[in-house]
Enzyme design. Structure first.
Site, mmCIF file in Angstrom:
data_model
loop_
_atom_site.group_PDB
_atom_site.id
_atom_site.type_symbol
_atom_site.label_atom_id
_atom_site.label_comp_id
_atom_site.label_asym_id
_atom_site.label_seq_id
_atom_site.Cartn_x
_atom_site.Cartn_y
_atom_site.Cartn_z
ATOM 1 N N ASN A 32 -45.204 -21.554 -52.716
ATOM 2 C CA ASN A 32 -45.731 -21.214 -51.387
ATOM 3 C C ASN A 32 -45.964 -22.522 -50.630
ATOM 4 O OD1 ASN A 32 -47.915 -22.075 -52.952
ATOM 5 N ND2 ASN A 32 -49.338 -20.572 -52.120
ATOM 6 N N ASN B 19 -52.362 -11.469 -49.334
ATOM 7 C CA ASN B 19 -53.518 -12.072 -48.668
ATOM 8 C C ASN B 19 -54.352 -11.022 -47.954
ATOM 9 O OD1 ASN B 19 -53.033 -14.994 -49.111
ATOM 10 N ND2 ASN B 19 -51.173 -14.633 -47.917
ATOM 11 N N CYS C 283 -58.308 -23.142 -53.583
ATOM 12 C CA CYS C 283 -56.896 -22.736 -53.453
ATOM 13 C C CYS C 283 -56.120 -23.472 -54.539
ATOM 14 C CB CYS C 283 -56.372 -23.089 -52.058
ATOM 15 S SG CYS C 283 -54.623 -22.708 -51.823
ATOM 16 N N ASN D 142 -62.668 -18.093 -55.091
ATOM 17 C CA ASN D 142 -61.424 -17.565 -54.479
ATOM 18 C C ASN D 142 -61.166 -16.221 -55.140
ATOM 19 O OD1 ASN D 142 -57.959 -18.614 -54.576
ATOM 20 N ND2 ASN D 142 -59.007 -17.624 -52.880
ATOM 21 N N CYS E 24 -50.133 -17.622 -56.444
ATOM 22 C CA CYS E 24 -51.571 -17.831 -56.274
ATOM 23 C C CYS E 24 -52.100 -18.453 -57.558
ATOM 24 C CB CYS E 24 -52.267 -16.511 -55.996
ATOM 25 S SG CYS E 24 -54.061 -16.672 -55.809
ATOM 26 N N GLY E 25 -52.514 -19.713 -57.513
ATOM 27 C CA GLY E 25 -52.930 -20.421 -58.724
ATOM 28 C C GLY E 25 -54.213 -19.886 -59.309
ATOM 29 N N ASN E 26 -55.242 -19.707 -58.461
ATOM 30 C CA ASN E 26 -56.503 -19.149 -58.968
ATOM 31 C C ASN E 26 -56.299 -17.711 -59.428
ATOM 32 O OD1 ASN E 26 -58.212 -21.394 -58.561
ATOM 33 N ND2 ASN E 26 -58.224 -20.964 -56.368
ATOM 34 N N GLU F 72 -56.414 -21.165 -45.666
ATOM 35 C CA GLU F 72 -55.279 -20.520 -46.323
ATOM 36 C C GLU F 72 -54.491 -19.615 -45.380
ATOM 37 O OE1 GLU F 72 -55.252 -18.782 -50.132
ATOM 38 O OE2 GLU F 72 -56.961 -19.954 -50.865
ATOM 39 N N ARG F 73 -53.186 -19.689 -45.511
ATOM 40 C CA ARG F 73 -52.292 -18.747 -44.813
ATOM 41 C C ARG F 73 -52.731 -17.336 -45.183
ATOM 42 N NH1 ARG F 73 -45.945 -18.392 -46.457
ATOM 43 N NH2 ARG F 73 -46.922 -17.957 -48.474
ATOM 44 N N THR G 221 -52.898 -23.317 -55.734
ATOM 45 C CA THR G 221 -51.605 -23.899 -55.362
ATOM 46 C C THR G 221 -51.811 -25.038 -54.365
ATOM 47 O OG1 THR G 221 -51.411 -22.133 -53.706
ATOM 48 C CG2 THR G 221 -50.165 -21.864 -55.777
HETATM 49 N N1 API Z 1 -52.823 -17.929 -49.086
HETATM 50 C C1 API Z 1 -51.754 -18.297 -50.023
HETATM 51 C C2 API Z 1 -51.768 -17.395 -51.277
HETATM 52 C C3 API Z 1 -53.027 -17.602 -52.141
HETATM 53 C C4 API Z 1 -53.030 -18.977 -52.759
HETATM 54 C C5 API Z 1 -54.362 -19.491 -53.281
HETATM 55 N N2 API Z 1 -55.493 -18.638 -53.162
HETATM 56 C C6 API Z 1 -54.220 -20.067 -54.682
HETATM 57 O O1 API Z 1 -55.184 -20.019 -55.470
HETATM 58 O O2 API Z 1 -53.141 -20.641 -54.970
HETATM 59 C C7 API Z 1 -50.382 -18.174 -49.325
HETATM 60 O O3 API Z 1 -50.242 -17.340 -48.418
HETATM 61 O O4 API Z 1 -49.465 -18.906 -49.739
#
Ligand code: API
Length: 288
Positions: A166, A67, A226, A15, A76-78, A217-218, A228
């Protein structure tokens, strides 16, 4: 006159994000349009999005995440795990850090290093939230969204929703393949039930301590991990009696560990690797 921007690419289990140090200097571009252009895997550098590091009055730095489609997310956790590595490896922060995010002040900790570089990071993601207001859903804002239903092309999906700052919608059952999740996830992401859109995950509970899942993912589509989403999935799975409070989660990019301390009000911890790939520069028209 185009301006040159310096970035570093890091990823957490594939990611991947491009990091921009905006604590000094500037002026800075319209990050949304910039993220859309540079994230393109063919016409840009290529990434799931960008992470912008800004000054903070309440923490060591402020983290913003955009994004690949240019939309800004709360968290964004990662990306946060890799940011902790980026700061630690450069001597700009210690093993325990405090970072300002759209989901509040969060605390990553470097738990493994090799040759003075961080390799494994544990992050306190804060507590999960289950109410519609937390997820930005239509309907009673104080009601929990544990058993929602949406129908796409005649196929009914039962969704269990949670927020880590999120929004996330989990589909429990046999894990979908990429094409199936891309087809249905893209439509659930933009379903009218979710005015802020939503991250969608296909989740298969293997046993009370093991999950495997795939992400739509959004704002980014299919991703290899992902953070989160993994945290929200543990929250939803444990809250609905499907797993224990600690799970090993297999995502397409590898394994993340998630643990919920003192459920249901305590924080969720996420532990996994982060890798720095390369640094580079990117020319962008001077739109500022
Ligand atoms: N696409 C997610 C943000 C990135 C989250 C994801 N890559 C993670 O590691 O938490 C959103 O619009 O809420």
């Amino acid at each position: 006159m185009p301006r040159t921007y310096h970035f570093t690419k890091l990823h957490g289990l594939g990611n991947d994000y491009l990091y921009f140090d905006a604590r000094e200097g500037g002026p800075w571009p319209d990050w949304s349009a910039f993220a859309r252009a540079i994230s393109d895997r063919h016409f840009g550098v290529g990434a799931d999005g960008i992470i912008v590091i800004e000054p903070s009055t309440t923490a060591e730095v402020r983290m913003r995440i955009f994004n690949a489609d240019g939309s800004e997310s709360e968290m964004c956790g990662n990306g946060l795990r890799a940011l902790a590595k980026w700061l630690y490896d450069r001597g700009w922060a210690g093993t325990r850090q405090l970072i300002e995010t759209g989901a509040g002040l969060l605390e990553p900790e470097i738990v493994e290093t090799e040759g003075g570089k961080a390799t494994r990071i544990r992050v306190n993601m804060g507590p999960p939230r289950f109410r519609r207001r937390d997820i930005g859903m239509l309907g009673d804002p104080d009601a929990e969204a544990l058993d929602e239903a949406v129908t796409v092309d005649g196929r009914r999906f039962s969704l269990t929703c949670a927020s880590m700052g999120n929004p996330h919608a989990m589909i429990f059952g046999p894990m979908m393949d990429e094409a199936t999740l891309a087809h249905y996830g893209s439509r659930i992401e933009t379903d009218p039930l979710f005015p802020r859109r939503v991250n969608v995950h296909s989740v298969e509970v293997l046993d009370p301590g093991h999950i495997r899942m795939r992400h739509w993912e959004r704002g980014a589509g299919l991703t290899l991990a992902c953070g989160t989403g993994v945290a929200a999935t543990l929250a939803a799975a444990h809250y609905t009696g499907r797993t224990g409070p600690r799970v090993e989660v297999e995502v397409p990019g590898g394994i993340l560990e998630a643990e919920w301390e003192n459920p249901p009000t305590g924080p969720i911890y996420l532990t996994g690797p982060a890798v720095e790939v390369f640094s580079g520069t990117y020319e962008w028209p001077d739109d500022v």
